[in-house]
Design an enzyme around this catalytic site. Structure first.
Site, mmCIF file in Angstrom:
data_model
loop_
_atom_site.group_PDB
_atom_site.id
_atom_site.type_symbol
_atom_site.label_atom_id
_atom_site.label_comp_id
_atom_site.label_asym_id
_atom_site.label_seq_id
_atom_site.Cartn_x
_atom_site.Cartn_y
_atom_site.Cartn_z
ATOM 1 N N CYS A 25 0.803 -1.223 0.000
ATOM 2 C CA CYS A 25 0.000 0.000 0.000
ATOM 3 C C CYS A 25 0.837 1.276 0.000
ATOM 4 O O CYS A 25 0.297 2.376 -0.015
ATOM 5 C CB CYS A 25 -0.987 0.004 1.163
ATOM 6 S SG CYS A 25 -2.272 -1.240 0.971
ATOM 7 N N HIS A 75 -13.308 9.255 -7.363
ATOM 8 C CA HIS A 75 -12.334 9.348 -8.453
ATOM 9 C C HIS A 75 -11.250 10.392 -8.176
ATOM 10 O O HIS A 75 -10.752 11.046 -9.088
ATOM 11 C CB HIS A 75 -13.024 9.586 -9.799
ATOM 12 C CG HIS A 75 -13.668 8.340 -10.306
ATOM 13 N ND1 HIS A 75 -14.897 7.906 -9.861
ATOM 14 C CD2 HIS A 75 -13.236 7.411 -11.186
ATOM 15 C CE1 HIS A 75 -15.204 6.780 -10.459
ATOM 16 N NE2 HIS A 75 -14.209 6.439 -11.265
ATOM 17 N N GLU A 136 -13.129 -0.926 2.730
ATOM 18 C CA GLU A 136 -12.073 -0.681 1.753
ATOM 19 C C GLU A 136 -11.983 -1.816 0.732
ATOM 20 O O GLU A 136 -11.751 -1.581 -0.444
ATOM 21 C CB GLU A 136 -10.743 -0.525 2.500
ATOM 22 C CG GLU A 136 -9.566 -0.197 1.616
ATOM 23 C CD GLU A 136 -8.305 0.036 2.423
ATOM 24 O OE1 GLU A 136 -8.139 1.160 2.933
ATOM 25 O OE2 GLU A 136 -7.497 -0.890 2.536
#
EC number: 4.1.2.50
Length: 150
Positions: A25, A75, A136
């Site tokens: 990550c 986005h 998530e």
């Protein structure tokens, strides 16, 4: 009079990177987030009120969450403004990308804390934010409860 909890669910796509993290990550990547917003209050008992029987109109709750979270984060790519990712963020912005710079590590845990503050500030005085659940991935989520944060 009964106290009722109601929940509305939202989804949005957001990218992020975790600076200093020791796993995958640390790279820029994205998630299809699912956000469940639960508020608590008492249904309106005034039979002449247009919202009679509602704690809050789901449309009103949707407007708040969309304006404070979904429309902002959908986005977008989120970076901690205090990390070297700032150079990447600036490059993306110059190329027309939607970038959000926050003052925290953009983990689900910190994002849900941020969202709780933003949503709570917009709710009518008679309604409280009860909980948030930010999913998530299919198997991973962070939860925020008002009762844990008083």
């Amino acid at each position: 009079m009964s106290t009722i909890r109601i929940t509305k669910q939202f989804s949005f796509e957001t990218g992020h990177a975790l600076y200093g993290y020791d796993g995958k990550c640390k790279n820029v990547h994205g998630h299809s987030y699912k956000l469940s917003v639960t508020v608590i209050g008492q249904p309106i008992t005034d039979t002449a009120h247009v919202k009679y029987g509602m704690v809050i109109d789901f449309t009103d709750l949707k407007k708040i969450v969309k304006e404070e979270v979904v429309d902002v984060f959908d986005h977008a790519t989120v970076f901690n403004k205090n990390t070297p990712h700032i150079e990447l963020a600036q490059e993306l912005q110059q190329r027309g990308h939607h970038v959000i710079l926050v003052d925290y590590q953009p983990t689900s845990e910190n994002m849900v804390i941020d969202f709780a503050a933003k949503i709570s500030n917009r709710l009518p005085a008679t309604i409280q934010l009860f909980s948030l659940r930010l999913q998530e991935t299919e198997t991973s989520y962070a939860e925020w409860y008002a009762s844990d944060n008083t």
